[in-house]
Write a protein that holds these residues in place. Structure first.
Motif, PDB file in Angstrom:
ATOM      1  N   VAL A 159      41.712  96.140  -9.542  1.00  0.00           N
ATOM      2  CA  VAL A 159      43.148  96.062 -10.152  1.00  0.00           C
ATOM      3  C   VAL A 159      43.199  95.094 -11.145  1.00  0.00           C
ATOM      4  CG1 VAL A 159      45.512  95.434  -9.611  1.00  0.00           C
ATOM      5  CG2 VAL A 159      44.079  96.830  -8.040  1.00  0.00           C
ATOM      6  N   SER A 211      44.238  95.237 -14.980  1.00  0.00           N
ATOM      7  CA  SER A 211      45.248  94.359 -15.482  1.00  0.00           C
ATOM      8  C   SER A 211      45.024  93.635 -17.060  1.00  0.00           C
ATOM      9  CB  SER A 211      46.134  93.300 -14.677  1.00  0.00           C
ATOM     10  OG  SER A 211      46.297  94.057 -13.574  1.00  0.00           O
ATOM     11  N   ALA A 263      47.809  91.325  -9.968  1.00  0.00           N
ATOM     12  CA  ALA A 263      47.721  92.328 -11.038  1.00  0.00           C
ATOM     13  C   ALA A 263      48.971  91.696 -12.064  1.00  0.00           C
ATOM     14  CB  ALA A 263      48.095  93.730 -10.752  1.00  0.00           C
ATOM     15  N   LEU A 264      50.178  91.556 -11.728  1.00  0.00           N
ATOM     16  CA  LEU A 264      51.128  90.765 -12.649  1.00  0.00           C
ATOM     17  C   LEU A 264      50.856  89.621 -13.142  1.00  0.00           C
ATOM     18  CD1 LEU A 264      54.389  91.751 -10.868  1.00  0.00           C
ATOM     19  CD2 LEU A 264      53.601  92.747 -13.145  1.00  0.00           C
ATOM     20  N   GLN A 317      40.860  94.613  -5.098  1.00  0.00           N
ATOM     21  CA  GLN A 317      41.583  93.596  -5.955  1.00  0.00           C
ATOM     22  C   GLN A 317      40.893  93.332  -7.272  1.00  0.00           C
ATOM     23  OE1 GLN A 317      41.655  90.709  -2.994  1.00  0.00           O
ATOM     24  NE2 GLN A 317      43.937  90.735  -2.533  1.00  0.00           N
ATOM     25  N   ARG A 354      46.915  91.365  -1.153  1.00  0.00           N
ATOM     26  CA  ARG A 354      47.889  91.481  -2.180  1.00  0.00           C
ATOM     27  C   ARG A 354      47.507  92.367  -3.341  1.00  0.00           C
ATOM     28  NH1 ARG A 354      52.485  88.393  -1.526  1.00  0.00           N
ATOM     29  NH2 ARG A 354      52.468  86.397  -0.622  1.00  0.00           N
ATOM     30  N   LEU A 355      47.937  93.301  -3.968  1.00  0.00           N
ATOM     31  CA  LEU A 355      47.439  93.768  -5.340  1.00  0.00           C
ATOM     32  C   LEU A 355      48.657  93.776  -6.175  1.00  0.00           C
ATOM     33  CD1 LEU A 355      46.362  97.399  -3.815  1.00  0.00           C
ATOM     34  CD2 LEU A 355      44.989  95.318  -4.359  1.00  0.00           C
ATOM     35  N   LEU A 356      49.899  93.917  -6.321  1.00  0.00           N
ATOM     36  CA  LEU A 356      50.831  93.619  -7.096  1.00  0.00           C
ATOM     37  C   LEU A 356      51.002  92.508  -7.924  1.00  0.00           C
ATOM     38  CD1 LEU A 356      52.830  95.307  -9.063  1.00  0.00           C
ATOM     39  CD2 LEU A 356      54.531  94.763  -6.929  1.00  0.00           C
TER      40      LEU A 356
END
Length: 542
Positions: A494, A498, A19-20, A491, A14-16
């Motif tokens: 990212v 973030s 990051a969030l 990851q 997972r990336l998003l």
């Protein structure tokens, strides 16, 4: 649950989501800390200055107008006029360069006061003594100072004691008209008379040093009042010229003590930790923690210390070689390449050298590369404190997102080439020379474009950044050979982006308010998108 944050049920990374989560946690902690230290919040003057430095001139102007109505002062009216002139100059520049319409930038720019509205603020709302200053400086900017206004300014500057700010403004006028020696005399008088403007003494002494008037500077510093008013960096520069190394070291230490505190230090430290996390993933810290953790920490510390030889080289270049930024395009290219790029890369390599015996005995190719990157990160972390102090949030974001990794890449590549040259000079001499020219040239180009918006500014600098980091990532890929356990390099990258973006937004919100901070950072979205696209593509292939 922690694993699910980084990996889907089907095993894909997972990336998003991470990051969030990292971004929101950073905001929560950041605003919590900011709330705790709310008694240190920026004043309205600080907020206006931050907006002006980030090219949100209309928003800054609105604050200045309100402040001038509530508590008029000379510093406020000067900041108000300087902001207005910068706004006009920036819009003329963009129009002449034919820049494409940018709705975000235009909305952030807002509407400036008309000439009639500006005159109303200056001539009707201000006390007579401040109106005189405003009339003089408006005349300087228009190259048409009324005769009676100039006579009053000169009389006030010669009075004993002189009228506050009069010598300062006459000095600024002389400096703008190409009379630095005349300006230095005015600056010295202002700095000696008013301790709160001791910075004018630094300007005077540096003008004399720039002109090569070292004997005069030597004589002036014999005056105890002048010496007390001068700042540590000015004394450091003079000590280097005098070859007073003990005095130079003392002044450098005093300057560091002033800088290593407050918001700048905290923000730079958080950014450095985020990128250090990426470095630990690059260097497979978990495979040899007892060797690599101390190595990385020492390398980072050496990178911070590499600012010392850099400061020495700056003093030598300015005092002996007259190598400074002038505004002339050709001369500035030479300055940024053979001045900035060469001295910074040479200094970082010099401080990397103590690690060479350790790396030759216990390290491998990956350790060399990552130790060099950590030296570069240490240098960038120290350098970032200055950029934060300048208050330019819009460029600060770009530097936190790019300059940290840029220094990591440059020093990692150069350190590897140097290590190979030390191992086998005959075989790797030509490669070390090519790599040095390549890195120094691109380093100079990056800084040159960031300093010259008319040449493309941060967008062209981003291209230089991408061009340089590609060989670094390829070198990392070759040195790592195989992936290790834990979160992936992509990851880690990212997450770092973030955290740094979140910290920058918290800082910008404190400096200028959340709405203006969001508008400023939105202008950098394209650059961030390009950056992320490049790294996602490159790191997915590793």
């Amino acid at each position: 649950m922690f694993t699910r944050l980084f990996v889907t049920r089907s095993g894909q990374e997972r990336l998003l989501v991470p990051a969030l989560v990292a971004f929101l946690l950073t905001l929560a902690v950041g605003f919590g800390v900011a709330s705790y230290w709310s008694h240190r919040a920026s004043s309205d003057e600080d907020r206006a200055a931050a907006l002006a430095s980030s090219k949100q001139f209309a928003a800054a102007e609105a604050i200045y107008v309100r402040l001038l109505h509530e508590r008029p002062s000379v510093p406020l009216v000067l900041a108000f006029l300087d902001n207005h002139e910068r706004a006009i100059a920036d819009r003329i520049r963009r129009r002449l360069q034919g820049e494409a319409y940018d709705p975000i930038a235009e909305h952030a720019a807002g509407a400036l006061l008309t000439d009639d509205a500006l005159d109303e603020v200056l001539w009707r709302d201000l006390p007579p003594d401040i109106t005189l200053v405003a009339r003089f400086w408006r005349g300087v900017e228009a190259d048409a100072v009324p005769r009676h206004v100039r006579e009053q300014m000169l009389a006030g500057a010669k009075r004993e004691p002189p009228v506050p700010w009069f010598n300062h403004l006459l000095a600024r006028e002389a400096q703008q008209s190409g009379a630095p020696m005349e300006a230095a005399v005015y600056y010295e008088r202002e700095g000696l008379t008013f301790p709160e403007r001791a910075g004018d003494m630094d300007i005077a002494l540096n003008l004399w040093m720039n002109a090569g008037a070292w004997e005069h500077v030597r004589d002036r510093l014999q005056d105890a009042r002048v010496f007390a008013a001068a700042g540590p960096l000015t004394k450091y520069r003079f000590a280097v010229n005098e070859r007073d190394w003990k005095g130079a070291a003392l002044q450098l230490w005093l300057n560091w003590k002033q800088r290593w505190q407050g918001t700048g230090l905290l923000m730079s430290a958080v950014s450095a930790l985020a990128w250090a996390f990426v470095c630990t993933r690059l260097g497979k810290l978990g495979e040899r923690p007892r060797f690599r953790l101390p190595l990385y920490i020492v390398a980072f510390g050496l990178g911070v210390a590499s600012v010392i030889p850099t400061m020495f080289l700056i003093a030598v270049e300015e005092s002996r070689l007259r190598l400074i930024e002038t505004g002339d395009m050709v001369r500035d290219i030479l300055f940024f390449v053979f001045g900035v790029g060469l001295r910074e890369e040479a200094s970082k390599l010099l401080l990397f050298l103590p690690l060479v015996p350790i790396l030759r005995k216990w390290g491998d190719r990956l350790d060399v590369l990552v130790a060099g990157a950590m030296v570069g990160l240490g240098f960038a972390a120290e350098e970032n404190i200055d950029y934060i102090a300048q208050g330019a949030v819009h460029s600060g974001l770009a530097r936190f997102l790019t300059a940290n990794f840029l220094h990591m890449a440059m020093t990692g590549i150069l350190a590897t080439a140097l290590f190979e040259f030390i191992e086998d000079g005959e075989r790797h001499a030509s490669n070390f020379l090519r790599t040095s020219l390549f890195v120094v040239g691109l380093h100079g180009a990056y800084d040159f474009f960031l300093s010259h918006e008319e040449m493309g500014g941060s967008f062209i600098a981003m291209a230089v950044f991408l061009f340089l980091t590609k060989p670094f990532l390829e070198a990392v890929d070759a040195a790592r050979r195989r992936a290790d356990k834990g979160i992936s390099l992509l990851q880690a990258f990212v997450l770092a982006i973030s955290v740094v973006t979140g910290v920058t937004f918290v800082y910008a919100s404190g400096a200028m308010g959340p709405q203006q901070a969001a508008a400023t950072m939105l202008q950098g979205l394209l650059g961030i998108a390009i950056l992320l696209f490049f790294f996602v593509r490159e790191l997915r292939a590793m």
